[in-house]
Design a protein around this motif. Structure first.
Motif, short mmCIF file in Angstrom:
data_model
loop_
_atom_site.label_atom_id
_atom_site.label_comp_id
_atom_site.label_asym_id
_atom_site.label_seq_id
_atom_site.Cartn_x
_atom_site.Cartn_y
_atom_site.Cartn_z
N ALA A 62 0.59 -0.80 -0.18
CA ALA A 62 0.27 0.23 0.19
C ALA A 62 0.85 1.29 0.47
CB ALA A 62 -1.29 -0.11 1.10
N GLN A 63 0.23 2.16 -0.66
CA GLN A 63 1.05 3.19 -0.37
C GLN A 63 0.72 3.91 0.30
OE1 GLN A 63 0.81 6.48 -4.43
NE2 GLN A 63 0.74 7.81 -3.69
N PRO A 64 1.92 4.31 0.68
CA PRO A 64 2.12 5.10 3.08
C PRO A 64 2.31 6.46 2.10
CG PRO A 64 4.47 4.76 2.47
CD PRO A 64 3.77 3.98 0.40
N ARG A 65 1.82 7.91 2.88
CA ARG A 65 1.33 8.72 2.62
C ARG A 65 2.73 9.77 2.46
NH1 ARG A 65 -3.29 12.28 4.47
NH2 ARG A 65 -3.66 10.85 4.81
N ALA A 66 2.31 9.99 1.18
CA ALA A 66 3.79 10.84 1.37
C ALA A 66 4.35 11.92 2.40
CB ALA A 66 3.57 12.46 -0.34
N ILE A 67 5.47 12.34 2.80
CA ILE A 67 6.12 12.70 3.48
C ILE A 67 6.88 14.28 2.33
CG2 ILE A 67 7.22 13.24 5.01
CD1 ILE A 67 7.70 10.34 5.66
N HIS A 68 6.26 15.46 2.30
CA HIS A 68 6.52 15.98 1.17
C HIS A 68 8.15 17.25 2.09
CE1 HIS A 68 3.18 15.45 -1.38
NE2 HIS A 68 3.17 15.56 0.02
N GLY A 69 8.85 16.23 1.61
CA GLY A 69 10.60 17.58 2.07
C GLY A 69 11.16 18.58 1.66
N PHE A 70 11.91 19.13 2.16
CA PHE A 70 12.57 20.11 1.33
C PHE A 70 13.15 20.13 -0.49
CE2 PHE A 70 15.71 23.16 -0.16
CZ PHE A 70 15.76 24.34 0.26
N ALA A 71 13.64 19.22 -1.00
CA ALA A 71 14.07 18.86 -2.22
C ALA A 71 13.17 17.53 -3.03
CB ALA A 71 15.42 17.77 -2.26
N GLY A 72 11.91 16.73 -2.25
CA GLY A 72 11.68 16.51 -3.09
C GLY A 72 10.69 15.77 -1.59
N ASP A 73 9.78 14.31 -2.30
CA ASP A 73 8.62 13.85 -1.83
C ASP A 73 10.16 12.44 -1.13
OD1 ASP A 73 6.44 14.81 -2.01
OD2 ASP A 73 6.48 14.32 -3.71
N ILE A 74 9.06 12.01 0.17
CA ILE A 74 9.77 10.17 0.37
C ILE A 74 8.41 9.78 1.17
CG2 ILE A 74 10.56 9.75 2.83
CD1 ILE A 74 12.22 12.33 2.72
N TYR A 75 8.77 8.33 0.68
CA TYR A 75 7.86 7.12 1.27
C TYR A 75 8.33 6.18 1.80
CZ TYR A 75 4.60 9.62 -2.91
OH TYR A 75 4.19 10.08 -3.42
N GLN A 76 7.54 6.54 2.70
CA GLN A 76 8.19 5.32 3.58
C GLN A 76 7.61 4.14 4.14
OE1 GLN A 76 8.86 6.77 7.28
NE2 GLN A 76 11.30 7.91 6.60
N GLY A 77 8.02 3.20 3.81
CA GLY A 77 7.14 1.31 3.47
C GLY A 77 7.21 0.36 3.94
N ARG A 78 6.33 -0.50 3.93
CA ARG A 78 7.66 -1.61 4.92
C ARG A 78 8.21 -2.04 4.53
NH1 ARG A 78 3.11 -4.67 3.57
NH2 ARG A 78 4.23 -6.62 3.65
N ARG A 79 8.84 -2.57 3.22
CA ARG A 79 9.75 -2.87 2.52
C ARG A 79 9.91 -2.05 1.32
NH1 ARG A 79 7.88 -8.38 -0.19
NH2 ARG A 79 10.35 -8.58 0.40
N ILE A 80 9.24 -1.50 0.75
CA ILE A 80 9.67 -0.36 0.48
C ILE A 80 10.08 1.57 0.98
CG2 ILE A 80 9.65 0.93 -2.04
CD1 ILE A 80 7.49 -1.53 -2.73
N ASN A 81 11.38 2.10 0.17
CA ASN A 81 10.93 3.68 0.30
C ASN A 81 11.73 3.88 -0.42
OD1 ASN A 81 10.78 3.46 3.86
ND2 ASN A 81 12.34 1.97 3.85
N VAL A 82 11.02 5.36 -0.58
CA VAL A 82 11.41 5.77 -2.06
C VAL A 82 11.75 7.15 -1.49
CG1 VAL A 82 10.44 6.88 -4.18
CG2 VAL A 82 9.60 4.27 -2.87
N ASN A 83 12.65 7.56 -1.82
CA ASN A 83 13.43 9.56 -1.80
C ASN A 83 13.05 9.79 -3.29
OD1 ASN A 83 13.67 12.08 -0.79
ND2 ASN A 83 15.83 11.49 -0.57
N ILE A 84 12.65 10.85 -3.67
CA ILE A 84 12.28 11.36 -4.28
C ILE A 84 12.83 13.08 -4.74
CG2 ILE A 84 11.10 12.47 -6.58
CD1 ILE A 84 8.73 10.17 -6.09
#
Length: 123
Positions: A62-84
């Motif tokens: 499931a897509q977690p709620r995005a964390i809107h950081g200074f440079a982009g978006d961060i998604y912190q899932g159980r197994r998948i973590n994304v930094n855009i």
């Protein structure tokens, strides 16, 4: 005596909720990388990661709620973590295509780097 009754009715009518149209889903976001070849899709409902060389490598959650950081978006899932990182133009190194973002993905204990951006025409 009737004035208070009318005022209360007008006051309650102002509190009624007005139905609104459902929110339009976010655009589908796609990221990819080479060596090893991998892809990530974020579609507003789930995140899906696959590696091309591994036929059974599909990981979806499931897509977690995005964390809107200074440079982009961060998604912190159980197994998948994304930094855009938005606005850092990126080439995949294999084609002439240039993407608008740099993407870092961590799946379980493995790290991947690549490029990404919204998929045009999809909503």
């Amino acid at each position: 005596m009737r004035a208070p009754l009318i005022s209360a009715t007008v006051l309650l009518a102002g509190c009624a909720t007005v139905p609104t149209a459902p929110a339009e889903p976010a655009a589908t976001y796609r990221a990819l990388g080479t060596e090893p070849f991998w892809s990530l899709t974020i579609d507003g409902r789930e995140m899906v990661f696959t590696e091309a060389a591994k036929p059974n490598s599909r990981i979806a959650e499931a897509q977690p709620r995005a964390i809107h950081g200074f440079a982009g978006d961060i998604y912190q899932g159980r197994r998948i973590n994304v930094n855009i990182v938005h606005g850092q133009r990126c080439s995949d190194g294999m084609s002439d295509r240039v993407y608008q973002d740099r993407v870092q993905v961590r799946v379980d204990d493995r790290s991947f780097e690549g490029c990404g951006g919204p998929v045009e025409g999809r909503r």
